[in-house]
Motif scaffolding. Structure first.
Motif, PDB file in Angstrom:
ATOM      1  N   LEU A  93      13.803  -1.941  -2.507  1.00  0.00           N
ATOM      2  CA  LEU A  93      14.927  -1.400  -3.278  1.00  0.00           C
ATOM      3  C   LEU A  93      14.672  -1.484  -4.771  1.00  0.00           C
ATOM      4  O   LEU A  93      15.049  -0.580  -5.523  1.00  0.00           O
ATOM      5  N   GLY A  94      14.023  -2.563  -5.208  1.00  0.00           N
ATOM      6  CA  GLY A  94      13.683  -2.685  -6.627  1.00  0.00           C
ATOM      7  C   GLY A  94      12.683  -1.624  -7.064  1.00  0.00           C
ATOM      8  O   GLY A  94      12.800  -1.063  -8.161  1.00  0.00           O
ATOM      9  N   ILE A  95      11.712  -1.342  -6.213  1.00  0.00           N
ATOM     10  CA  ILE A  95      10.753  -0.271  -6.520  1.00  0.00           C
ATOM     11  C   ILE A  95      11.488   1.066  -6.607  1.00  0.00           C
ATOM     12  O   ILE A  95      11.268   1.852  -7.528  1.00  0.00           O
ATOM     13  N   ALA A  96      12.372   1.311  -5.643  1.00  0.00           N
ATOM     14  CA  ALA A  96      13.139   2.560  -5.650  1.00  0.00           C
ATOM     15  C   ALA A  96      14.016   2.661  -6.902  1.00  0.00           C
ATOM     16  O   ALA A  96      14.085   3.723  -7.532  1.00  0.00           O
ATOM     17  N   ALA A  97      14.659   1.560  -7.291  1.00  0.00           N
ATOM     18  CA  ALA A  97      15.491   1.574  -8.496  1.00  0.00           C
ATOM     19  C   ALA A  97      14.636   1.785  -9.739  1.00  0.00           C
ATOM     20  O   ALA A  97      15.045   2.473 -10.676  1.00  0.00           O
ATOM     21  N   GLY A  98      13.441   1.200  -9.752  1.00  0.00           N
ATOM     22  CA  GLY A  98      12.534   1.425 -10.875  1.00  0.00           C
ATOM     23  C   GLY A  98      12.155   2.895 -11.009  1.00  0.00           C
ATOM     24  O   GLY A  98      12.134   3.446 -12.115  1.00  0.00           O
ATOM     25  N   LEU A  99      11.884   3.538  -9.881  1.00  0.00           N
ATOM     26  CA  LEU A  99      11.564   4.967  -9.922  1.00  0.00           C
ATOM     27  C   LEU A  99      12.776   5.783 -10.354  1.00  0.00           C
ATOM     28  O   LEU A  99      12.648   6.746 -11.117  1.00  0.00           O
TER      29      LEU A  99
END
Length: 150
Positions: A93-99
């Motif tokens: 989820l953090g990777i997705a939010a970063g993107l």
């Protein structure tokens, strides 16, 4: 040996697929919600990747397979699992939010929301039921004191 929790399709494919759809949708029909924040987005994505890799390393060191469709051999409550019961999914989820920060598109944030809902309802709940049965002496007390996400 018992089967794993039966989470299918694999969560990385679901989250990755949602992100790919969000990227393509943003390209075809841009819906900007803020200016792209590349630096913040990349930083969040890298930190989230490191968090998830730490959780994977802890599971591997404990001798259990992190894939959610394989049987667990050991209960793991150390490392990042001390702070939340799903650090690998939190990393996704953090990777997705970063993107989503990087892109600045509503589509990216929609992907984050849909990924969270799918992970929480389809993956985590199956895994929790499985772990309660697989590790009846250690998982319930752990779940009572460590939050699901953070």
């Amino acid at each position: 040996m018992r089967e794993g929790p039966g989470v299918w399709p694999p969560p990385p494919l679901v989250v990755g697929g949602l992100l790919l759809l969000a990227y393509l949708a943003g390209w075809a029909l841009p819906l900007p919600v803020h200016r792209p924040l590349a630096g913040a987005g990349i930083t969040l994505a890298i930190l989230s990747l490191a968090w998830g890799l730490w959780a994977l390393a802890v599971m591997r060191r404990a001798g259990t397979d992190p894939r959610p469709f394989t049987p667990d051999t050991q209960f793991v409550g150390t490392g990042p699992f001390r702070f939340g019961r799903n650090p690998i999914y939190l990393g996704f989820l953090g990777i997705a939010a970063g993107l989503a920060l990087w892109w600045g598109q509503a589509w990216g944030w929609l992907a984050v929301l849909l990924a969270f809902l799918w992970l929480d309802r389809a993956a985590v709940r199956k895994e929790e039921a499985y772990l309660r049965g697989r590790f009846p002496a250690s998982y319930p007390p752990y779940a009572a004191k460590v939050r699901r996400w953070v």
